[in-house]
Design an enzyme around this catalytic site. Structure first.
Site, PDB file in Angstrom:
ATOM      1  N   ASP A  67      28.412  39.964  24.775  1.00  0.00           N
ATOM      2  CA  ASP A  67      29.221  40.582  23.711  1.00  0.00           C
ATOM      3  C   ASP A  67      28.441  41.615  22.903  1.00  0.00           C
ATOM      4  O   ASP A  67      28.966  42.688  22.563  1.00  0.00           O
ATOM      5  CB  ASP A  67      29.758  39.501  22.765  1.00  0.00           C
ATOM      6  CG  ASP A  67      30.937  38.768  23.381  1.00  0.00           C
ATOM      7  OD1 ASP A  67      31.127  38.890  24.612  1.00  0.00           O
ATOM      8  OD2 ASP A  67      31.664  38.078  22.646  1.00  0.00           O
TER       9      ASP A  67
ATOM     10  N   ASN B 210      35.883  40.323  26.385  1.00  0.00           N
ATOM     11  CA  ASN B 210      36.660  39.427  25.527  1.00  0.00           C
ATOM     12  C   ASN B 210      35.931  39.233  24.201  1.00  0.00           C
ATOM     13  O   ASN B 210      35.900  38.139  23.654  1.00  0.00           O
ATOM     14  CB  ASN B 210      36.894  38.090  26.235  1.00  0.00           C
ATOM     15  CG  ASN B 210      37.919  37.242  25.495  1.00  0.00           C
ATOM     16  OD1 ASN B 210      38.584  37.711  24.566  1.00  0.00           O
ATOM     17  ND2 ASN B 210      38.035  35.988  25.888  1.00  0.00           N
TER      18      ASN B 210
ATOM     19  N   ASP C 144      34.112  28.236  15.062  1.00  0.00           N
ATOM     20  CA  ASP C 144      33.395  28.264  16.341  1.00  0.00           C
ATOM     21  C   ASP C 144      32.709  26.945  16.687  1.00  0.00           C
ATOM     22  O   ASP C 144      32.374  26.711  17.845  1.00  0.00           O
ATOM     23  CB  ASP C 144      32.359  29.410  16.354  1.00  0.00           C
ATOM     24  CG  ASP C 144      33.023  30.780  16.355  1.00  0.00           C
ATOM     25  OD1 ASP C 144      34.270  30.837  16.412  1.00  0.00           O
ATOM     26  OD2 ASP C 144      32.299  31.796  16.295  1.00  0.00           O
TER      27      ASP C 144
ATOM     28  N   GLU D  60      38.742  32.793  22.629  1.00  0.00           N
ATOM     29  CA  GLU D  60      38.505  33.070  24.047  1.00  0.00           C
ATOM     30  C   GLU D  60      39.543  32.375  24.928  1.00  0.00           C
ATOM     31  O   GLU D  60      39.886  32.829  26.014  1.00  0.00           O
ATOM     32  CB  GLU D  60      37.094  32.633  24.449  1.00  0.00           C
ATOM     33  CG  GLU D  60      36.004  33.590  24.030  1.00  0.00           C
ATOM     34  CD  GLU D  60      35.607  33.474  22.569  1.00  0.00           C
ATOM     35  OE1 GLU D  60      36.444  33.067  21.736  1.00  0.00           O
ATOM     36  OE2 GLU D  60      34.448  33.811  22.256  1.00  0.00           O
TER      37      GLU D  60
ATOM     38  N   ARG E 207      32.059  28.480  24.562  1.00  0.00           N
ATOM     39  CA  ARG E 207      31.897  27.343  23.638  1.00  0.00           C
ATOM     40  C   ARG E 207      32.408  26.034  24.251  1.00  0.00           C
ATOM     41  O   ARG E 207      31.882  24.961  23.951  1.00  0.00           O
ATOM     42  CB  ARG E 207      32.557  27.637  22.292  1.00  0.00           C
ATOM     43  CG  ARG E 207      32.022  28.910  21.652  1.00  0.00           C
ATOM     44  CD  ARG E 207      31.927  28.891  20.162  1.00  0.00           C
ATOM     45  NE  ARG E 207      31.450  30.188  19.693  1.00  0.00           N
ATOM     46  CZ  ARG E 207      30.166  30.558  19.647  1.00  0.00           C
ATOM     47  NH1 ARG E 207      29.214  29.720  20.026  1.00  0.00           N
ATOM     48  NH2 ARG E 207      29.823  31.760  19.228  1.00  0.00           N
TER      49      ARG E 207
ATOM     50  N   LYS F  80      28.368  34.929  27.427  1.00  0.00           N
ATOM     51  CA  LYS F  80      29.023  35.664  26.332  1.00  0.00           C
ATOM     52  C   LYS F  80      28.175  35.645  25.053  1.00  0.00           C
ATOM     53  O   LYS F  80      28.087  36.627  24.333  1.00  0.00           O
ATOM     54  CB  LYS F  80      30.406  35.052  26.048  1.00  0.00           C
ATOM     55  CG  LYS F  80      31.243  35.858  25.054  1.00  0.00           C
ATOM     56  CD  LYS F  80      32.620  35.248  24.874  1.00  0.00           C
ATOM     57  CE  LYS F  80      33.601  36.196  24.210  1.00  0.00           C
ATOM     58  NZ  LYS F  80      33.521  36.265  22.757  1.00  0.00           N
TER      59      LYS F  80
HETATM   60  O1  LIG Z   1      33.094  38.220  12.378  1.00  0.00           O
HETATM   61  C1  LIG Z   1      32.548  37.503  13.207  1.00  0.00           C
HETATM   62  O2  LIG Z   1      31.379  37.723  13.612  1.00  0.00           O
HETATM   63  C2  LIG Z   1      33.292  36.333  13.739  1.00  0.00           C
HETATM   64  C3  LIG Z   1      34.355  35.807  13.041  1.00  0.00           C
HETATM   65  C4  LIG Z   1      35.115  34.626  13.499  1.00  0.00           C
HETATM   66  O3  LIG Z   1      36.358  35.070  14.008  1.00  0.00           O
HETATM   67  P1  LIG Z   1      37.753  34.987  13.185  1.00  0.00           P
HETATM   68  O4  LIG Z   1      37.550  35.589  11.864  1.00  0.00           O
HETATM   69  O5  LIG Z   1      38.672  35.789  14.059  1.00  0.00           O
HETATM   70  O6  LIG Z   1      38.136  33.541  13.099  1.00  0.00           O
HETATM   71  C5  LIG Z   1      34.395  33.876  14.610  1.00  0.00           C
HETATM   72  O7  LIG Z   1      35.278  32.983  15.232  1.00  0.00           O
HETATM   73  C6  LIG Z   1      33.811  34.812  15.639  1.00  0.00           C
HETATM   74  O8  LIG Z   1      33.119  34.119  16.642  1.00  0.00           O
HETATM   75  C7  LIG Z   1      32.807  35.741  14.998  1.00  0.00           C
HETATM   76  C1  LIG Z   2      35.523  33.620  18.885  1.00  0.00           C
HETATM   77  C2  LIG Z   2      34.335  34.054  19.260  1.00  0.00           C
HETATM   78  O1  LIG Z   2      33.971  35.352  19.390  1.00  0.00           O
HETATM   79  P1  LIG Z   2      34.858  36.673  19.371  1.00  0.00           P
HETATM   80  O2  LIG Z   2      35.954  36.500  18.370  1.00  0.00           O
HETATM   81  O3  LIG Z   2      33.890  37.743  18.994  1.00  0.00           O
HETATM   82  O4  LIG Z   2      35.374  36.877  20.758  1.00  0.00           O
HETATM   83  C3  LIG Z   2      33.245  33.078  19.525  1.00  0.00           C
HETATM   84  O5  LIG Z   2      32.121  33.519  19.780  1.00  0.00           O
HETATM   85  O6  LIG Z   2      33.478  31.866  19.510  1.00  0.00           O
END
Ligand SMILES: O=C(O)C1=C[C@@H](OP(=O)(O)O)[C@@H](O)[C@H](O)C1
Ligand SMILES: C=C(OP(=O)(O)O)C(=O)O
Length: 419
Positions: free
Chosen positions: A49, A91, A310, A338, A382, A407
Site C-alpha cells: 500500500d 485496495n 483495524d 478490504e 488482517r 499489503k
Molecule cells: O487514515 C488511515 O491511515 C486509516 C484509517 C482507518 O480507516 P477508516 O477511517 O476508513 O475507518 C483505518 O481503518 C485504515 O487502515 C487506515
Molecule cells: C483498512 C485498512 O486499510 P485501507 O483502508 O488503507 O485499505 C487496513 O489496513 O486495515
C-alpha cells in the site's frame, strides 16, 4: 497457496521489531511531496500500500528516492502533474481517499482507480466535499465508488462540509489538502467521525511539517493557507502490526515486547494494549516498546472498537480463547474494508467451532476451545495475520493465500514465530 501454522509449545518470550506505521508512512510521503524543499523520512514502511502511494506521487511528478527504509522526497508544493493513464491504487483505501483530495490541489484531469474491491469501497462524501471547494470530482460509474475523476484548476478553499461516519480518511484527505486552497479553509463535520484517532494522526503529521490546524471540538476544523515545510521525520513502528504479537502473548501466556512504539503514540491501535489489559493481560512499558504478558485468566469484555477498527480481527481471535463473552460494538465501518470483516471474522471463527453472533455493527463471541480449520482470508491481510496467531496455539490452522499479508507487512511470515 496455503500455509499450515505450527503451534508453539515452549514458553513464548521475545522482542519483535515491527516495520514503520502504514498510516504514518502514507501521510509523511504526502506532506513531504507537497512541501517546499526536500524531506528525509526514516523507517518508512515498504509494503504494497505505501509503495502504491509512492508510485502514484512519482507519476504526478514527485521525485522519491528510497534506499533501505529511508525515503528522500523532493517536494513540489502544488505542482502535481496529471498522469496520462489512470493511477492504480490496488485496495489501499488510505491511498485512494488521501490522494483523491491531494489531486484536487493540482491542475488538470486526474483519474484514480483500484482493484475490484476498491471499486466497491465508498468515496462519495469526499467527492461532495471537494465539489464545495470548487473542484469537479466524481465517481466515473456514478456509484459513489472509484474509479474517481478529479478535474481541477486548483482548490478554492473556504468552507466545505464532510460526512465522515463511514471513514475518517475523507476528513484526513481534506485536512491534508486544505493548506493549498486559494483561501483559508473551514471544514465542517456533519456526523460522528469514524476511526477518530486517525484524524489526530493526520493533524500531528501536518504539524510536524509546519502547518497548524485549529480543531473546534471535532465539529469544525480551520486551516490557514500556506505550505508544508520539508523536514526530517522518523516513522514509529506500526501498532496495528504490533497487535498480532501482543495477541500471541495473550493467548499463549507468553511475554512479547514490540518496538519501536512510543507510549505517547497517536496511532489508534496503541489502544489495543488497554483492551488486552481489561481482558486480564499485564502491560509494561519496555525501553522503546511495550510488553504484553499473558496470564491464565483471559476473560471476555464488552468494548466499543469504533476508534480502532483495524484490530477488531485480532481482538476477535483473542476473544475466542477467553472465558465468557466478548461483545464488540460500534464497528459497522468494518463492512467496507478490504472485505466485510464482520462477516469474515464470524464465518472463520465458526469454522473453528466458536459460537459467534454477527450484529449489524459488531460481533458477540463466546470464548471456548477453538479447533483447527482452513481459514479463508478474503485477500485481507488482517484476517490472515489474526488467524495465523490462533494457529500458534491450536494445531491444524491453515491460512489460504498467505501472501495477502504483503499489503501491510510483507515480512510477517519471517518474524521467527512461524516455521
Ligand atoms: O487514515 C488511515 O491511515 C486509516 C484509517 C482507518 O480507516 P477508516 O477511517 O476508513 O475507518 C483505518 O481503518 C485504515 O487502515 C487506515
Ligand atoms: C483498512 C485498512 O486499510 P485501507 O483502508 O488503507 O485499505 C487496513 O489496513 O486495515
Amino acid at each position: 497457496m496455503k500455509k499450515l501454522i505450527t503451534p508453539i509449545s515452549n514458553h513464548l518470550k521475545l522482542t519483535i521489531t515491527v516495520p514503520g506505521s502504514k498510516s504514518l508512512t502514507h501521510r509523511a510521503l504526502i506532506t513531504a511531496a507537497l512541501a517546499k524543499g526536500h524531506s528525509t523520512l526514516e523507517n518508512i514502511l515498504l509494503a504494497e500500500d505505501t509503495l502504491l502511494t509512492t508510485e502514484a506521487l512519482r507519476q504526478m511528478g514527485v521525485k522519491i528516492d528510497i534506499s533501505n527504509t529511508q525515503a528522500v522526497v523532493q517536494g513540489i508544493e502544488k505542482k502535481l502533474i496529471p498522469p496520462k493513464r489512470p493511477v492504480y491504487l490496488g485496495n489501499s483505501g488510505t491511498s485512494m481517499r488521501l490522494l483523491t483530495a491531494i489531486c484536487a490541489i493540482g491542475q488538470g484531469r486526474f483519474v484514480l482507480t483500484g482493484n475490484e474491491r476498491m471499486q466497491q469501497r465508498p468515496i462519495q462524501p469526499l467527492l461532495d466535499a471537494l465539489n464545495q471547494w470548487g473542484v469537479k470530482a466524481y465517481s466515473e460509474r456514478q456509484n459513489g465508488c472509484p474509479p474517481v475523476v478529479i478535474e481541477t484548476q486548483g482548490l478554492n478553499g473556504g468552507k466545505t462540509e464532510i460526512d465522515p461516519t463511514i471513514s475518517s480518511q475523507f476528513l484526513s484527505g481534506l485536512l491534508l489538502a486544505a493548506p493549498y486552497g486559494r483561501r483559508d479553509s473551514v471544514i465542517e463535520v456533519k456526523g460522528k467521525i469514524a476511526s477518530l484517532p486517525y484524524v489526530d494522526l493526520t493533524i500531528d503529521v501536518m504539524e510536524k511539517f509546519g502547518i497548524s490546524v485549529k480543531n473546534l471540538n471535532y465539529k469544525c476544523f480551520e486551516v490557514k493557507k500556506g505550505h508544508y515545510q520539508a523536514c526530517q521525520y522518523t516513522i514509529e513502528g506500526d501498532c496495528s502490526t504490533a497487535s498480532y504479537f501482543w495477541a500471541a502473548a495473550a493467548i499463549l501466556k507468553g511475554e512479547v515486547t514490540v518496538r519501536p512504539i512510543a507510549q505517547t503514540s497517536k496511532q489508534a491501535d496503541i489502544g489495543f494494549v488497554n483492551v488486552l489489559k481489561k481482558m486480564g493481560c499485564q502491560i509494561i512499558p519496555q525501553g522503546d516498546g511495550i510488553k504484553v504478558i499473558g496470564r491464565n485468566n483471559l476473560r471476555g469484555i464488552t468494548v466499543d472498537m469504533n476508534k480502532m477498527p483495524d484490530v477488531v480481527p485480532t481482538l476477535a481471535v483473542v476473544a475466542a480463547f477467553a472465558k465468557g463473552e466478548t461483545v464488540i460494538n460500534n464497528v459497522g465501518h468494518l463492512r467496507v474494508k478490504e472485505c466485510d470483516r464482520l462477516q469474515a471474522v464470524a464465518t472463520e471463527l465458526k469454522k473453528m467451532g466458536i459460537e459467534v453472533k454477527e450484529k449489524k455493527d459488531g460481533l458477540i463471541i463466546k470464548g471456548g476451545q477453538p479447533q483447527g480449520a482452513e481459514i479463508e482470508t478474503y485477500n485481507d491481510h488482517r484476517i490472515a495475520m489474526s488467524f495465523a496467531i490462533a494457529g500458534l496455539k491450536v494445531p491444524g490452522i491453515i491460512i489460504r493465500n498467505p501472501d495477502c499479508v504483503k499489503k501491510s507487512f510483507p515480512g510477517f511470515w519471517e518474524t521467527g514465530l512461524f516455521k
